[in-house]
Design a protein around this motif. Structure first.
Motif, mmCIF file in Angstrom:
data_model
loop_
_atom_site.group_PDB
_atom_site.id
_atom_site.type_symbol
_atom_site.label_atom_id
_atom_site.label_comp_id
_atom_site.label_asym_id
_atom_site.label_seq_id
_atom_site.Cartn_x
_atom_site.Cartn_y
_atom_site.Cartn_z
ATOM 1 N N PHE A 193 -4.907 7.030 8.541
ATOM 2 C CA PHE A 193 -6.006 6.077 9.639
ATOM 3 C C PHE A 193 -5.236 5.129 10.190
ATOM 4 O O PHE A 193 -5.736 4.689 11.636
ATOM 5 C CB PHE A 193 -7.320 6.108 9.089
ATOM 6 N N ALA A 194 -5.189 4.020 9.566
ATOM 7 C CA ALA A 194 -4.442 3.030 9.958
ATOM 8 C C ALA A 194 -3.059 2.895 11.256
ATOM 9 O O ALA A 194 -3.329 2.458 12.182
ATOM 10 C CB ALA A 194 -4.060 1.853 9.083
ATOM 11 N N PHE A 195 -2.073 3.835 10.577
ATOM 12 C CA PHE A 195 -1.340 4.599 11.049
ATOM 13 C C PHE A 195 -1.666 5.000 12.670
ATOM 14 O O PHE A 195 -1.382 5.161 14.353
ATOM 15 C CB PHE A 195 -0.980 5.191 10.446
ATOM 16 N N LEU A 196 -2.794 5.538 13.134
ATOM 17 C CA LEU A 196 -3.290 6.530 13.463
ATOM 18 C C LEU A 196 -4.229 5.247 14.661
ATOM 19 O O LEU A 196 -3.698 5.746 16.237
ATOM 20 C CB LEU A 196 -4.659 7.383 13.461
ATOM 21 N N GLY A 197 -4.898 5.244 13.915
ATOM 22 C CA GLY A 197 -5.526 3.731 15.027
ATOM 23 C C GLY A 197 -4.181 2.368 16.134
ATOM 24 O O GLY A 197 -4.281 2.178 16.693
ATOM 25 N N MET A 225 -4.601 8.920 -3.417
ATOM 26 C CA MET A 225 -5.072 9.782 -2.327
ATOM 27 C C MET A 225 -6.080 8.839 -1.200
ATOM 28 O O MET A 225 -6.272 9.293 -0.358
ATOM 29 C CB MET A 225 -5.648 11.204 -2.857
ATOM 30 N N ILE A 226 -6.270 7.478 -1.724
ATOM 31 C CA ILE A 226 -8.079 7.088 -0.805
ATOM 32 C C ILE A 226 -7.252 6.214 -0.106
ATOM 33 O O ILE A 226 -6.613 6.370 1.466
ATOM 34 C CB ILE A 226 -8.415 6.219 -2.065
ATOM 35 N N ILE A 227 -5.792 5.488 -0.921
ATOM 36 C CA ILE A 227 -4.626 4.448 -0.107
ATOM 37 C C ILE A 227 -4.257 5.558 0.990
ATOM 38 O O ILE A 227 -4.097 4.726 2.334
ATOM 39 C CB ILE A 227 -3.870 4.044 -1.234
ATOM 40 N N LEU A 228 -3.895 6.399 0.330
ATOM 41 C CA LEU A 228 -2.828 7.264 1.467
ATOM 42 C C LEU A 228 -4.258 7.819 3.602
ATOM 43 O O LEU A 228 -3.745 8.003 3.796
ATOM 44 C CB LEU A 228 -2.623 8.972 1.020
ATOM 45 N N ILE A 229 -5.174 8.038 2.510
ATOM 46 C CA ILE A 229 -5.601 8.844 4.375
ATOM 47 C C ILE A 229 -6.075 6.794 4.747
ATOM 48 O O ILE A 229 -6.732 7.176 5.688
ATOM 49 C CB ILE A 229 -7.094 9.161 3.283
ATOM 50 N N LEU A 230 -6.204 6.256 3.663
ATOM 51 C CA LEU A 230 -6.505 4.842 4.672
ATOM 52 C C LEU A 230 -4.704 4.267 5.759
ATOM 53 O O LEU A 230 -4.913 3.491 7.093
ATOM 54 C CB LEU A 230 -7.139 3.524 3.372
ATOM 55 N N LEU A 231 -4.169 4.552 5.023
ATOM 56 C CA LEU A 231 -2.782 4.436 5.893
ATOM 57 C C LEU A 231 -2.190 5.157 6.740
ATOM 58 O O LEU A 231 -2.268 4.850 8.151
ATOM 59 C CB LEU A 231 -1.770 4.027 4.594
ATOM 60 N N LEU A 249 0.981 -1.252 -0.108
ATOM 61 C CA LEU A 249 -0.506 -0.321 0.023
ATOM 62 C C LEU A 249 0.945 1.432 0.285
ATOM 63 O O LEU A 249 0.488 2.095 -0.447
ATOM 64 C CB LEU A 249 -1.335 0.419 0.888
ATOM 65 N N GLU A 250 1.873 1.075 0.576
ATOM 66 C CA GLU A 250 2.605 2.900 0.282
ATOM 67 C C GLU A 250 3.843 2.875 -0.576
ATOM 68 O O GLU A 250 3.581 3.477 -1.165
ATOM 69 C CB GLU A 250 3.742 2.349 2.180
ATOM 70 N N PHE A 251 3.925 1.589 -1.122
ATOM 71 C CA PHE A 251 4.483 1.542 -2.642
ATOM 72 C C PHE A 251 3.472 2.196 -3.333
ATOM 73 O O PHE A 251 4.099 2.966 -4.011
ATOM 74 C CB PHE A 251 4.994 0.140 -3.194
ATOM 75 N N ILE A 255 1.842 12.252 12.099
ATOM 76 C CA ILE A 255 0.318 12.129 11.535
ATOM 77 C C ILE A 255 -0.538 13.307 11.144
ATOM 78 O O ILE A 255 -0.643 13.356 9.675
ATOM 79 C CB ILE A 255 -0.419 11.150 12.551
ATOM 80 N N PHE A 256 -0.132 14.340 12.297
ATOM 81 C CA PHE A 256 -0.567 15.218 12.068
ATOM 82 C C PHE A 256 -0.131 15.925 10.063
ATOM 83 O O PHE A 256 -0.541 16.521 9.822
ATOM 84 C CB PHE A 256 -0.286 16.465 12.797
ATOM 85 N N PHE A 257 1.598 16.039 10.256
ATOM 86 C CA PHE A 257 2.255 16.497 9.395
ATOM 87 C C PHE A 257 1.623 15.704 8.158
ATOM 88 O O PHE A 257 1.888 16.035 6.806
ATOM 89 C CB PHE A 257 3.591 16.558 8.684
ATOM 90 N N LEU A 258 1.108 14.089 8.141
ATOM 91 C CA LEU A 258 1.176 13.370 6.729
ATOM 92 C C LEU A 258 -0.146 14.111 6.443
ATOM 93 O O LEU A 258 -0.777 13.873 5.175
ATOM 94 C CB LEU A 258 0.860 12.345 7.092
ATOM 95 N N LEU A 259 -1.234 14.267 7.642
ATOM 96 C CA LEU A 259 -3.037 15.114 7.652
ATOM 97 C C LEU A 259 -2.439 16.224 6.340
ATOM 98 O O LEU A 259 -3.364 16.787 5.166
ATOM 99 C CB LEU A 259 -3.236 15.175 8.884
#
Length: 175
Positions: free
Chosen positions: A79-83, A71-77, A53-55, A116-120
């Motif tokens: 949220f997974a990282f945050l969780g 972008m969809i994969i990015l936001i899923l990652l 997914l990251e690749f 996470i904030f930076f990625l957001l």
């Protein structure tokens, strides 16, 4: 307009560094998921899925035709990282983040929220720009310049992190 293209390239480089470093330290990354309580088979699946997914984000985000998928994969990652970070804090688990493999040592915790904030911020900057530019639409010189600038920023981040750890180690040694 070029600032958004730089953000696309920079985001791509971040996830390229992250995915490749996970590939080189796959056994350590599998241990992250085992530390969360998953069995070895599911941990292997999660580690390989995260790498893929990251690749995918690093590739999809730079092409105009696939940027929305990236972008969809990015936001899923994100949220997974945050969780994962929230879960590890609730359970008081001390887990090595392994976000960038052996390039940087860090545990999941309060400092992880800054990343996470930076990625957001990157995600929302790209989302609200609506001016996606593909890598094929910009001159090679600008693209190479942005890639090298992004790599330099990543290396500076790793050096800054290592320097901070060195200072912290010296302080604890002198106490």
């Amino acid at each position: 307009m070029e600032i958004f293209y730089f953000i696309q390239i920079f985001t791509s480089i971040i996830f390229l560094f992250s995915s490749v470093s996970k590939l080189f330290t796959l056994s350590q990354f599998i241990n992250v998921f085992q530390s969360l309580g998953f069995n070895k088979t599911f941990s292997l699946f999660c580690a390989i899925s995260t790498f893929l997914l990251e690749f995918s984000v690093s590739v999809f985000i730079v092409f105009k035709s696939t940027v929305s998928i990236g972008m969809i994969i990015l936001i899923l990652l994100i949220f997974a990282f945050l969780g994962t970070t929230i879960y590890s804090q609730i359970k008081s688990l001390k887990i090595k983040c392994n976000c960038f493999g052996n390039l940087m040592e860090d545990n999941l915790g309060k400092s992880t929220y800054y990343r996470i904030f930076f990625l957001l911020i990157l995600f929302f900057s790209l989302t609200f720009s609506q001016n996606y530019i593909g890598i094929t639409e910009i001159s090679d010189t600008i693209t190479i310049n942005f890639v090298l600038s992004s790599i330099n920023l990543m290396l500076f981040y790793f050096l800054f992190n290592a320097f901070g750890r060195l200072i912290l180690m010296n302080r604890t040694r002198n106490i």
